[in-house]
Motif scaffolding. Structure first.
Motif, PDB file in Angstrom:
ATOM      1  N   UNK A 333      32.666  44.748  32.508  1.00  0.00           N
ATOM      2  CA  UNK A 333      33.282  46.279  32.574  1.00  0.00           C
ATOM      3  C   UNK A 333      32.077  47.005  33.309  1.00  0.00           C
ATOM      4  N   UNK A 334      30.955  46.735  33.050  1.00  0.00           N
ATOM      5  CA  UNK A 334      29.638  47.569  33.583  1.00  0.00           C
ATOM      6  C   UNK A 334      29.746  47.383  35.135  1.00  0.00           C
ATOM      7  N   UNK A 335      30.113  46.264  35.603  1.00  0.00           N
ATOM      8  CA  UNK A 335      30.018  46.102  37.078  1.00  0.00           C
ATOM      9  C   UNK A 335      31.415  46.960  37.830  1.00  0.00           C
ATOM     10  N   UNK A 336      32.486  47.013  36.931  1.00  0.00           N
ATOM     11  CA  UNK A 336      33.403  48.041  37.429  1.00  0.00           C
ATOM     12  C   UNK A 336      32.903  49.433  37.406  1.00  0.00           C
ATOM     13  N   UNK A 337      32.075  49.831  36.623  1.00  0.00           N
ATOM     14  CA  UNK A 337      31.498  51.365  36.566  1.00  0.00           C
ATOM     15  C   UNK A 337      30.854  51.513  37.816  1.00  0.00           C
ATOM     16  N   UNK A 338      30.133  50.285  38.255  1.00  0.00           N
ATOM     17  CA  UNK A 338      29.106  50.614  39.501  1.00  0.00           C
ATOM     18  C   UNK A 338      30.144  50.294  40.783  1.00  0.00           C
ATOM     19  N   UNK A 339      31.470  50.189  40.694  1.00  0.00           N
ATOM     20  CA  UNK A 339      32.105  49.874  42.061  1.00  0.00           C
ATOM     21  C   UNK A 339      32.808  48.774  41.916  1.00  0.00           C
ATOM     22  N   UNK A 340      32.802  47.640  41.301  1.00  0.00           N
ATOM     23  CA  UNK A 340      33.397  46.502  41.562  1.00  0.00           C
ATOM     24  C   UNK A 340      35.016  46.855  41.141  1.00  0.00           C
ATOM     25  N   UNK A 341      35.974  45.999  41.476  1.00  0.00           N
ATOM     26  CA  UNK A 341      37.273  46.549  41.472  1.00  0.00           C
ATOM     27  C   UNK A 341      38.066  45.140  40.692  1.00  0.00           C
ATOM     28  N   UNK A 342      38.983  45.684  40.187  1.00  0.00           N
ATOM     29  CA  UNK A 342      40.063  44.543  39.586  1.00  0.00           C
ATOM     30  C   UNK A 342      41.387  44.962  39.898  1.00  0.00           C
ATOM     31  N   UNK A 343      42.182  44.217  40.540  1.00  0.00           N
ATOM     32  CA  UNK A 343      43.618  44.469  41.264  1.00  0.00           C
ATOM     33  C   UNK A 343      44.242  43.386  40.563  1.00  0.00           C
ATOM     34  N   UNK A 344      45.458  43.779  39.956  1.00  0.00           N
ATOM     35  CA  UNK A 344      46.688  43.080  39.505  1.00  0.00           C
ATOM     36  C   UNK A 344      47.837  42.954  40.298  1.00  0.00           C
ATOM     37  N   UNK A 345      47.971  41.907  40.817  1.00  0.00           N
ATOM     38  CA  UNK A 345      49.399  41.919  41.818  1.00  0.00           C
ATOM     39  C   UNK A 345      49.255  40.442  42.453  1.00  0.00           C
ATOM     40  N   UNK A 346      50.666  40.425  43.274  1.00  0.00           N
ATOM     41  CA  UNK A 346      50.967  39.051  43.685  1.00  0.00           C
ATOM     42  C   UNK A 346      50.483  38.761  45.273  1.00  0.00           C
ATOM     43  N   UNK A 347      50.240  37.534  45.661  1.00  0.00           N
ATOM     44  CA  UNK A 347      49.780  37.673  47.199  1.00  0.00           C
ATOM     45  C   UNK A 347      50.809  37.507  47.842  1.00  0.00           C
ATOM     46  N   UNK A 348      51.151  38.215  48.939  1.00  0.00           N
ATOM     47  CA  UNK A 348      52.065  37.770  49.869  1.00  0.00           C
ATOM     48  C   UNK A 348      51.502  36.938  51.049  1.00  0.00           C
ATOM     49  N   UNK A 349      50.601  37.200  51.609  1.00  0.00           N
ATOM     50  CA  UNK A 349      49.683  36.305  52.590  1.00  0.00           C
ATOM     51  C   UNK A 349      48.453  36.708  52.772  1.00  0.00           C
ATOM     52  N   UNK A 350      47.722  35.758  53.241  1.00  0.00           N
ATOM     53  CA  UNK A 350      46.387  35.940  53.856  1.00  0.00           C
ATOM     54  C   UNK A 350      46.590  36.548  55.227  1.00  0.00           C
ATOM     55  N   UNK A 351      45.464  37.384  55.643  1.00  0.00           N
ATOM     56  CA  UNK A 351      45.726  38.038  56.841  1.00  0.00           C
ATOM     57  C   UNK A 351      44.189  37.592  57.628  1.00  0.00           C
ATOM     58  N   UNK A 352      44.319  37.981  58.888  1.00  0.00           N
ATOM     59  CA  UNK A 352      42.875  37.995  59.719  1.00  0.00           C
ATOM     60  C   UNK A 352      41.746  38.457  58.814  1.00  0.00           C
ATOM     61  N   UNK A 353      42.072  39.785  58.383  1.00  0.00           N
ATOM     62  CA  UNK A 353      40.810  40.536  57.722  1.00  0.00           C
ATOM     63  C   UNK A 353      40.972  40.393  56.064  1.00  0.00           C
ATOM     64  N   UNK A 354      41.992  39.774  55.685  1.00  0.00           N
ATOM     65  CA  UNK A 354      41.790  39.571  53.954  1.00  0.00           C
ATOM     66  C   UNK A 354      42.941  39.079  53.777  1.00  0.00           C
ATOM     67  N   UNK A 355      43.577  40.090  52.536  1.00  0.00           N
ATOM     68  CA  UNK A 355      44.789  39.549  51.580  1.00  0.00           C
ATOM     69  C   UNK A 355      45.911  40.967  51.547  1.00  0.00           C
ATOM     70  N   UNK A 356      46.842  40.529  51.820  1.00  0.00           N
ATOM     71  CA  UNK A 356      48.042  41.489  51.644  1.00  0.00           C
ATOM     72  C   UNK A 356      49.028  41.006  50.434  1.00  0.00           C
TER      73      UNK A 356
END
Length: 518
Positions: A333-356
């Motif tokens: 949680x302290x890492x989130x305060x400093x900018x780390x992110x948590x995303x809740x969602x389903x992966x559609x596909x990997x892309x060249x630059x990351x995840x959609x």
């Protein structure tokens, strides 16, 4: 050396079998080695491990920040106080703690590294286990195998046959060689690096790089603050929310007991207090989930907003249907305060630059970490036989979660999945030592649980976690009544394992051949 000693067959032969062969040199195996050394100083025994060093999990897992997910007052050995003040232990500290314990009990002198037990076969005509050890290299000086006719070399692999009166598996319940790794659509398009935590590469660069950690279990919850501290831009991507509990970084309970009791008594009191607290929390979580959730939300609210708690840390299942992850001083949680992110969602596909994601959102990544779980593995991945007939683990019924019905002189360690592993591992060690000591006194050195009339169909590991559901078919089943059930409750098992009747539903001596082995 005397002439009579020269003529004695090497240990581990049919003429001079080991009294005990222990498989696994992690927490479970070294715990048992300690008790065996104290109870049976004249026994000949060996300990085999498939890896190139001892430590089990704490040797094979090397990702940033790796630590215990249980407090060290209970995860440590009850006979050796944890020497640090931290509530949780760091991976390298735990490994050295295990090594120190192994050195003190003589396990280092009996340790055979790089030795995988590929097959174990109980031979009724000899009343011994015929154990096949396979080694990939023959030049290591860490193994003291005797040069006897029981050693055979095939290609680059070396096999040794070891004969033992008793066999105990302390190799845990998951594969160290591979973790669970689903195939993601579009992986081939991703231009960055994909890492599984069980195979963390040396020399990984962190500062300024974008890391996406897929998962919500203990590994992901550990990695996120560790990567953030190393300078990475980190996102934890989870399919569904998970429970994460902040706890003090320093062990307050142990510190209080140390103020009022002598050191050894304080450690015992702290161990029991931690274990009882964990069981109490588990029972509250299962029977009064609303109270547990509210307490958890209050603690999380010290670090993050109510909206973040609702979206990312409020699962639909009850607490402890899956493990509740620990966050010392709320580090994620302290890492989130400093900018780390948590995303809740389903992966559609990997892309060249990351995840959609299926929502259409895209997460950029230089490195994707697949913290997607373990692959379960029974008995180190080898085969188990009786008189040449292979036993499928799923067809067997476990006795007290530590032996198999009808299988002579065989035992194994499985700890708790809802509390500290070592709480139960040490009770299993002590239980087996009492059983062996009783047999030594009466001359009944062969024993086996008598198969119950009714087999059960409950999995041995009864936890609604993905890795358990995927691998439950690889393990023995539980029966329907005690002592054929495996109770996930430390307080219930203390009287049964510490003071219970070791002869209950057991056959001994000649009775084993006629009643137990079918």
């Amino acid at each position: 050396m005397t002439a009579s000693a020269d003529r004695r067959p090497p240990a581990g032969t049919p003429e001079n079998p080991l009294d005990l062969l222990i498989v696994g040199a992690g927490i479970s195996g070294i715990d048992l080695a300690h008790h065996v050394r104290n109870a049976f100083p004249r026994w000949s025994w060996e300990i085999h491990d498939a890896h190139d060093d001892l430590g089990g999990t704490w040797h094979t897992f090397r990702y940033p920040g790796i630590r215990s997910d249980s407090d060290m007052a209970t995860f440590g050995f009850p006979f050796r106080p944890w020497p640090h003040g931290s509530t949780l232990g760091q991976g390298d500290e735990i490994k050295e703690y295990i090594r120190d314990t192994a050195r003190d009990c003589g396990a280092l002198d009996r340790l055979h590294l790089g030795s995988w037990i590929s097959n174990a076969d109980w031979r009724s005509e000899k009343g011994l286990w015929q154990v096949t050890s396979v080694r990939a290299d023959t030049d290591s000086d860490t193994d003291t195998d005797p040069d006897t006719d029981s050693v055979a070399t095939t290609g680059t692999a070396r096999e040794r046959t070891v004969w033992a009166r008793r066999l105990h598996f302390g190799s845990g319940y998951y594969s160290h060689s591979e973790g669970f790794r689903p195939d993601f659509p579009g992986e081939e398009e991703f231009s960055g690096q994909i890492i599984h935590p069980q195979h963390w590469p040396d020399g990984t660069q962190y500062s300024g790089r974008k890391f996406v950690v897929i998962g919500s279990g203990a590994t992901a919850v550990t990695l996120v603050p560790a990567l953030e501290q190393l300078g990475a831009d980190v996102t934890m991507l989870q399919r569904t929310p998970g429970y994460v509990a902040p706890l003090p970084e320093k062990d307050i309970i142990s510190a209080v007991w140390k103020r009022v009791l002598p050191a050894q008594l304080a450690y015992r009191a702290a161990r029991f207090s931690h274990g009882a607290r964990d069981m109490g929390q588990y029972l509250i979580a299962q029977h009064l989930p609303w109270a547990f959730k509210q307490g958890l939300r209050t603690m999380q609210g010290r670090y993050i907003s109510r909206e973040q708690i609702n979206e990312h840390f409020t699962p639909s299942y009850r607490p402890w249907d899956q493990r509740v992850c620990k966050a010392p001083n709320g580090d994620i949680f302290r890492a989130m305060q400093r900018g780390a992110r948590v995303v809740t969602g389903h992966i559609d596909t990997f892309t060249e630059r990351g995840i959609r994601l299926t929502s259409g959102a895209e997460i950029e990544a230089d490195v994707i970490v697949t913290a997607t779980g373990l692959e379960l593995e029974a008995f180190g991945g080898g085969t188990l036989c009786v008189d040449g007939r292979e036993l499928l683990p799923v067809d067997q019924t476990s006795y007290r979660g530590m032996m198999l019905a009808g299988v002579p002189n065989f035992s194994f360690t499985v700890g708790y999945v809802n509390a500290s592993w070592t709480l139960r591992a040490d009770m299993v060690s002590r239980y087996m030592v009492k059983l062996w000591r009783a047999g030594e006194k009466t001359g009944e050195t062969i024993y086996a649980p008598i198969p119950p009339e009714q087999k059960g169909d409950r999995p041995l590991l009864d936890l609604d976690a993905g890795y358990v559901r995927r691998g439950a078919h690889r393990f023995p089943r539980q029966g329907t009544t005690r002592p054929w059930t495996y109770v996930q409750n430390y307080l219930v098992e203390i009287p049964e394992l510490a003071f219970g009747d070791q002869r209950r539903d057991m056959a001994f001596g000649d009775q084993v051949a006629t009643e137990a082995v079918r």
